[in-house]
Design a protein around this motif. Structure first.
Motif, PDB file in Angstrom:
ATOM      1  N   THR A 263     -38.704  12.116 -45.661  1.00  0.00           N
ATOM      2  CA  THR A 263     -38.256  11.679 -44.334  1.00  0.00           C
ATOM      3  C   THR A 263     -36.829  12.143 -44.158  1.00  0.00           C
ATOM      4  O   THR A 263     -36.176  12.572 -45.100  1.00  0.00           O
ATOM      5  CB  THR A 263     -38.374  10.147 -44.191  1.00  0.00           C
ATOM      6  N   ASN A 264     -36.353  12.072 -42.916  1.00  0.00           N
ATOM      7  CA  ASN A 264     -34.988  12.518 -42.635  1.00  0.00           C
ATOM      8  C   ASN A 264     -33.987  11.428 -42.970  1.00  0.00           C
ATOM      9  O   ASN A 264     -34.341  10.247 -43.028  1.00  0.00           O
ATOM     10  CB  ASN A 264     -34.857  12.902 -41.158  1.00  0.00           C
ATOM     11  N   HIS A 265     -32.755  11.850 -43.203  1.00  0.00           N
ATOM     12  CA  HIS A 265     -31.716  10.885 -43.535  1.00  0.00           C
ATOM     13  C   HIS A 265     -30.472  11.132 -42.698  1.00  0.00           C
ATOM     14  O   HIS A 265     -29.793  12.149 -42.879  1.00  0.00           O
ATOM     15  CB  HIS A 265     -31.367  10.965 -45.030  1.00  0.00           C
ATOM     16  N   PRO A 266     -30.160  10.254 -41.775  1.00  0.00           N
ATOM     17  CA  PRO A 266     -28.909  10.374 -41.009  1.00  0.00           C
ATOM     18  C   PRO A 266     -27.740   9.910 -41.886  1.00  0.00           C
ATOM     19  O   PRO A 266     -27.585   8.723 -42.133  1.00  0.00           O
ATOM     20  CB  PRO A 266     -29.127   9.435 -39.822  1.00  0.00           C
ATOM     21  N   ILE A 267     -26.982  10.881 -42.377  1.00  0.00           N
ATOM     22  CA  ILE A 267     -25.898  10.564 -43.304  1.00  0.00           C
ATOM     23  C   ILE A 267     -24.616  10.327 -42.515  1.00  0.00           C
ATOM     24  O   ILE A 267     -24.226  11.151 -41.689  1.00  0.00           O
ATOM     25  CB  ILE A 267     -25.718  11.698 -44.326  1.00  0.00           C
ATOM     26  N   HIS A 318     -23.051   6.832 -46.302  1.00  0.00           N
ATOM     27  CA  HIS A 318     -24.417   6.348 -46.583  1.00  0.00           C
ATOM     28  C   HIS A 318     -25.425   6.874 -45.590  1.00  0.00           C
ATOM     29  O   HIS A 318     -25.061   7.357 -44.512  1.00  0.00           O
ATOM     30  CB  HIS A 318     -24.434   4.814 -46.537  1.00  0.00           C
ATOM     31  N   CYS A 319     -26.680   6.753 -45.962  1.00  0.00           N
ATOM     32  CA  CYS A 319     -27.777   7.000 -45.020  1.00  0.00           C
ATOM     33  C   CYS A 319     -27.778   5.845 -44.024  1.00  0.00           C
ATOM     34  O   CYS A 319     -27.541   4.700 -44.385  1.00  0.00           O
ATOM     35  CB  CYS A 319     -29.114   7.067 -45.747  1.00  0.00           C
ATOM     36  N   HIS A 320     -28.054   6.172 -42.772  1.00  0.00           N
ATOM     37  CA  HIS A 320     -27.995   5.119 -41.760  1.00  0.00           C
ATOM     38  C   HIS A 320     -29.328   4.409 -41.552  1.00  0.00           C
ATOM     39  O   HIS A 320     -29.435   3.514 -40.717  1.00  0.00           O
ATOM     40  CB  HIS A 320     -27.465   5.672 -40.434  1.00  0.00           C
ATOM     41  N   LYS A 321     -30.360   4.794 -42.284  1.00  0.00           N
ATOM     42  CA  LYS A 321     -31.604   4.016 -42.208  1.00  0.00           C
ATOM     43  C   LYS A 321     -31.407   2.812 -43.121  1.00  0.00           C
ATOM     44  O   LYS A 321     -31.247   2.968 -44.336  1.00  0.00           O
ATOM     45  CB  LYS A 321     -32.790   4.856 -42.691  1.00  0.00           C
ATOM     46  N   SER A 322     -31.408   1.644 -42.533  1.00  0.00           N
ATOM     47  CA  SER A 322     -30.939   0.484 -43.288  1.00  0.00           C
ATOM     48  C   SER A 322     -31.792   0.199 -44.534  1.00  0.00           C
ATOM     49  O   SER A 322     -31.277  -0.259 -45.539  1.00  0.00           O
ATOM     50  CB  SER A 322     -30.851  -0.747 -42.392  1.00  0.00           C
ATOM     51  N   HIS A 323     -33.079   0.511 -44.486  1.00  0.00           N
ATOM     52  CA  HIS A 323     -33.879   0.308 -45.701  1.00  0.00           C
ATOM     53  C   HIS A 323     -33.500   1.304 -46.787  1.00  0.00           C
ATOM     54  O   HIS A 323     -33.843   1.105 -47.953  1.00  0.00           O
ATOM     55  CB  HIS A 323     -35.375   0.431 -45.402  1.00  0.00           C
ATOM     56  N   HIS A 324     -32.831   2.376 -46.375  1.00  0.00           N
ATOM     57  CA  HIS A 324     -32.458   3.379 -47.374  1.00  0.00           C
ATOM     58  C   HIS A 324     -31.169   3.006 -48.093  1.00  0.00           C
ATOM     59  O   HIS A 324     -30.765   3.675 -49.029  1.00  0.00           O
ATOM     60  CB  HIS A 324     -32.326   4.764 -46.722  1.00  0.00           C
ATOM     61  N   THR A 325     -30.517   1.954 -47.627  1.00  0.00           N
ATOM     62  CA  THR A 325     -29.373   1.437 -48.378  1.00  0.00           C
ATOM     63  C   THR A 325     -29.765   0.104 -49.016  1.00  0.00           C
ATOM     64  O   THR A 325     -29.009  -0.857 -49.037  1.00  0.00           O
ATOM     65  CB  THR A 325     -28.139   1.265 -47.474  1.00  0.00           C
ATOM     66  N   GLY A 393     -29.165   1.741 -53.000  1.00  0.00           N
ATOM     67  CA  GLY A 393     -29.751   3.013 -52.563  1.00  0.00           C
ATOM     68  C   GLY A 393     -28.724   4.051 -52.176  1.00  0.00           C
ATOM     69  O   GLY A 393     -27.750   4.284 -52.891  1.00  0.00           O
ATOM     70  N   MET A 394     -28.953   4.682 -51.001  1.00  0.00           N
ATOM     71  CA  MET A 394     -28.142   5.830 -50.588  1.00  0.00           C
ATOM     72  C   MET A 394     -26.825   5.369 -50.002  1.00  0.00           C
ATOM     73  O   MET A 394     -26.621   5.368 -48.782  1.00  0.00           O
ATOM     74  CB  MET A 394     -28.914   6.655 -49.551  1.00  0.00           C
ATOM     75  N   PHE A 395     -25.927   4.982 -50.867  1.00  0.00           N
ATOM     76  CA  PHE A 395     -24.648   4.453 -50.427  1.00  0.00           C
ATOM     77  C   PHE A 395     -23.611   4.773 -51.487  1.00  0.00           C
ATOM     78  O   PHE A 395     -23.861   4.656 -52.679  1.00  0.00           O
ATOM     79  CB  PHE A 395     -24.736   2.931 -50.249  1.00  0.00           C
TER      80      PHE A 395
HETATM   81 CU    CU Z   1     -32.166   7.764 -45.453  1.00  0.00          CU
END
Ligand code: CU
Lengths: 461, 464
Positions: A263-267, A318-325, A393-395
């Protein structure tokens, strides 16, 4: 569980090789050394000992692969093999990677370099390597079945081509790729420009976005997961185990990221604006760059962003998809917000000793210390100077500090805020909070089944 | 004066009785043998309640036993003393013994005195009349009644042991049913919490009517399960209460909260068949029956003899003729009547008894084997639940809680797990119950209590 590295050679610092490689002494006459990644810590940049000069990158929680020069050709040796990666202290993952780590080591070359890469397969199944983004002869593209036979277990293949274009690339298998990429087979590739001054920055960070689905209590990713991953990683690490990106105030900073998730990741970077300076296709002309604070990295894409770190502090990145953090979490847990647990909790406690109410006021766990299943991580963790950092996660943090030495990437600790620059509590009089007229307080919506009119579209009542 | 002959006869009868042995009422009325047998085979004493004092003493004994949760052994003790059906059976012994004693006794001699005065003459006539029939039949009748009495003892013992075994089984069933009810209530508690939380979820706007209805349906079903379990528990308890012969306040006795733990090791009984043949009352009864039948050739002859004589004697007395005459005449008749047909019949009856005994023995062996196999299997099954299934379920629960802690699953998964445990715990209770029933059945099949040494009790294992 002991790391498979311990019995093998490893890198001390980034440039010195200790011990024997994984290949036999007989093979060593023709095969270059295959060094093994020492740990999941960020290694110091690999200053090129020979060949054309370049400004090395720093691989976040990773390292760059040393090479040997042979008749003017840069020779690298990658070994595809099962590895145990520390995703964060307290959690290990059985992954597949290269040279002892997942992701594999970063390969750094210079535009125009002739590169020969030996790829030894120590996986239980065949593999291949695709050099994502490189312009090269078709037979070197690494798509098994199409451009080459796959590399069978125990076999070594040789890839050879000229790194024609400066830019940011990846390598990953193109054989049973669903499994092999879900298991962590990936690595970074940077082709530096021939002219060391071109695209020069002071600090150049690289990492790959990866996603894994490791059931709490297990160690091996579920390779069939499509979207519902529970570990969102930079270089197969999760916050708080992702190292900070430490930069000196005023540095020109580049962060290069490649996306090998599904999936895409808005960083998103706090405190600065940046420009997207590069893609997998190469460098973006300055006139075509646009300012951003978030850039979306699509699936299979590379992005290089650049900014001047003019704003001191500890800035979230961080990634801005909250589940990804977040780390491992249950996606089927119903929302408990606004649900009064009084009385019920006691009943449940009788049946389930040790039960504690969570989630009735929101997701924050308020520092509760509770036992978790083995080999997993709290959803959100990490502590800052003002309390819990409720992310995983992505943080990570971009730590901008004054007067750091050029090659100093050590964590400078928490940012010391100048007096009067931290948000503070209002101690004065509190006027009543305004409310929209006619809005009932704390009245959850109640409804009736919708009536659907057939033929005439539908109408809501 | 015709007084001389009867007197001579009477002295002869006394002689005869002295030879055959005169039956008198025993001090225990035959209960001693029954009591001995129940102590050995059921581990509990028994007693015939004759007087109010006996009943009051028993009431005192009951009060002490009922003051604490009723153990299986105490239940058997109470049933053997207090079961009224059994008490009624005990009186059969009294009847049989009375018949025996009666058979051994001569009818009371009648002494007559006649004083006549008339025609200037006074005659005094004294007579002593004596039932000659009983004189001759007494030893023979005593033998028969003696066997009847022995048979009655066996029958009464068998009945007492049956009640003891039934009581032991009923006790196991009642405790297990109460335990199952208790557990069903706990599960309903989980469902109740679930349903209540679901309702609040719905009120807060977080859940759909679908989700709420599903949780509430679980609750409704759990309540139905409680009702069913309560009904079963009442039935099981009342069965036990009937066997204990309790009513009124005494019927409010308490039961242990749970079944006894599984012993550390099952009984090792390599010779179940031999034990069954040695100990079982039905085998013993069939053996005795055969022995008795064996002597029934002679018995038949004697019986005919006696019957004929008896008839003749009665007739003689009615007719006022001298009794001795009739006796002498009719004495010969049965010998002529003693023909092949009777011998054949006796033979047939004997062979019938022999085959009945053989059948009883075959059945006893088979039942013993079956009971032992059932016992071992139920031990293994109960142990499997105790050592494997329940610990695994417990681990599942622990892991579910850890997952809840990690916010990986919700409260509802926790409660669903608690509900799911029910199937396993109910099965574990059932397996333990089956073990204790099989244990009771094994004792029955082997003719009574087994050595307590094999009953090494295991460590306390909680299956909740
Ligand atoms: Cu993400």
């Amino acid at each position: 569980m002991t790391s498979s590295n311990s019995r093998r050679s490893f890198l001390a610092g980034a440039t010195t090789l200790l011990g024997a490689g994984v290949v036999s002494r007989a093979g060593a006459a023709t095969l270059p050394e295959a060094p093994v990644g020492p740990s999941a810590a960020t290694a110091a940049p690999l200053v090129p000992p020979n060949g054309r000069p370049y400004n090395p990158v720093v691989t976040l929680n990773g390292w760059s692969l040393p090479w040997r020069m042979k008749n003017g050709v840069k020779e690298f040796h990658l070994v595809a093999e099962p590895v145990v990666r520390e995703v964060a202290p307290g959690m290990l993952a059985n992954l597949w990677g290269y040279n002892g780590q997942s992701p594999g080591p970063t390969i750094e070359v210079v535009e125009g370099d002739r590169v020969r890469i030996f790829v030894t397969n120590k996986l239980p199944e065949h593999t291949s390597i695709h050099w994502h983004g490189q312009i090269l002869p078709n037979g070197m593209d690494g798509v098994s079945g199409v451009t080459q036979p796959s590399i069978q277990p125990g076999k070594t293949f040789v890839y050879e081509f000229v790194a024609r274009h400066a830019g940011t690339f990846m390598y990953h298998p193109h054989a049973d790729e669903m499994v092999q990429m879900a298991m962590g087979m990936m690595g970074f590739w940077v082709t530096h420009p021939k002219d060391i001054r071109q695209h020069a920055v002071d600090r150049d960070f690289v990492f790959l976005l990866g996603a894994y689905d490791i059931e709490p209590g297990s160690y091996t990713p579920k390779v069939n997961t499509m979207l519902d991953f529970n570990l969102w990683t930079f270089n197969s690490r999760v916050f708080p185990a992702i190292d900070p990106m430490v930069v000196r105030q005023g540095d020109r900073v580049r962060i290069r990221a490649g996306n090998l998730t599904m999936t895409n990741h808005p960083i998103h970077l706090h405190g600065h604006t940046f420009e997207v300076a590069g893609t997998d296709g190469g460098w973006v002309r300055p006139s075509a760059r646009w300012p951003e604070v978030t850039t979306d990295i699509g699936v299979g894409q590379m992005r290089a962003i650049e900014f001047v770190a003019d704003n001191p502090g500890d800035w979230a990145f961080h990634c801005h998809k909250s589940h990804h953090t977040m780390n491992a979490m249950g996606h089927d847990v119903p929302t408990l917000i606004g649900v009064d647990h009084r009385g019920v909790a006691e009943k449940i406690n009788k049946l389930v000793p040790g039960y504690m109410v969570m989630g009735e006021k929101g997701g924050a766990m308020g520092g509760m210390q509770m036992q978790l299943p083995e080999n997993t991580l709290p959803m959100m963790t990490g502590t800052g100077q003002y309390g819990e950092i409720e992310m995983g996660g992505m943080f990570t943090l971009v730590k901008v500090r004054e007067g750091l030495a050029r090659g100093d990437y050590r964590d400078p600790g928490h940012y010391r805020h100048p007096k009067g620059t931290v948000a503070y509590e209002w101690k004065g009089e509190l006027p009543p909070a305004p409310q929209a007229p006619g809005m009932q307080q704390l009245a959850p919506a109640q409804g009736k089944p919708l009536e659907l009119k057939r033929g005439g579209g539908h109408e809501h009542h | 004066m015709n007084i001389d002959k009867p007197l001579r006869l009477a002295s002869g009868a006394v002689l005869a009785l002295a030879v055959s042995g005169c039956a008198t009422f025993s001090a225990d009325g035959g209960m001693g043998a029954v009591d001995q047998a129940t102590q050995a085979k059921a581990g509990a004493a028994t007693k015939l309640l004759r007087t109010d004092d006996d009943r009051q003493a028993l009431a005192g004994q009951l009060r002490a036993m009922l003051a604490q949760p009723l153990s299986a052994d105490d239940a058997v003790r109470i049933a053997l003393l207090n079961n009224r059906g059994l008490q009624a059976t005990y009186w059969e012994l009294g009847i049989a013994e009375a018949d025996l004693v009666q058979a051994g006794r001569l009818q009371n001699p009648a002494f007559g005195y006649q004083h006549k005065r008339g025609g200037g003459e006074t005659s005094i006539e004294r007579s002593l009349t004596f039932n000659l029939v009983s004189l001759v039949t007494a030893p023979l009748a005593s033998r028969i009644e003696g066997r009847m009495f022995e048979g009655a003892k066996l029958r009464v013992t068998a009945e007492a042991l049956r009640v003891a075994a039934d009581t032991r089984r009923a006790h196991v069933e009642a405790v297990a049913a109460a335990q199952a009810l208790d557990y069903a209530r706990q599960v309903a508690g989980a469902a109740d919490a679930s349903a209540e939380l679901a309702e609040r979820m719905r009120r807060a706007g977080n859940w759909s009517a679908y989700d709420q209805a599903r949780e509430q349906a679980f609750h409704a079903e759990a309540m139905a399960d409680v009702a069913r379990a309560a009904k079963a528990a009442t039935a099981a308890r009342e069965r036990l209460t009937r066997l204990l012969g309790l009513w009124g306040e005494d019927a409010g006795y308490r039961l242990p909260e749970r079944l006894p733990d599984l012993p550390a090791a099952p009984r090792e009984l390599p010779e179940v068949e031999r034990a069954a043949l040695r100990e079982r009352l039905d085998v013993q009864a069939a053996t005795k029956e055969t022995e008795h039948t064996a002597s029934s050739f002679g018995l038949t002859r004697a019986t005919r003899f006696i019957n004929v004589l008896e008839l003749g004697a009665v007739r003689e007395r009615d007719g006022g003729e001298p009794a001795s005459k009739g006796y002498e005449i009719t004495l010969e008749v049965p010998l002529f009547d003693w023909g092949g047909a009777r011998t054949r019949r006796a033979e047939a009856v004997y062979m019938q008894a022999v085959n009945r005994l053989a059948e009883t023995a075959v059945n006893a062996r088979s039942e013993a084997r079956e009971a032992y196999l059932a016992y071992r299997t139920s031990y293994d099954l109960a142990k499997h639940y105790r050592d494997v299934v329940i610990p695994l379920k417990k681990q599942v629960s622990d892991e579910t809680l850890l997952r809840y802690n990690g916010m990986l699953v919700s409260t509802f998964e926790l409660l669903a797990d608690a509900r799911e445990q029910r199937v396993a715990v109910a099965a574990a209770i059932d397996a333990l119950k089956d073990y204790w029933l099989a244990d009771a059945d094994l004792e029955t099949a082997l003719g009574g209590r087994l050595p307590a040494s094999a009953q090494a009790h295991g460590a306390h294992h909680d299956i909740k």
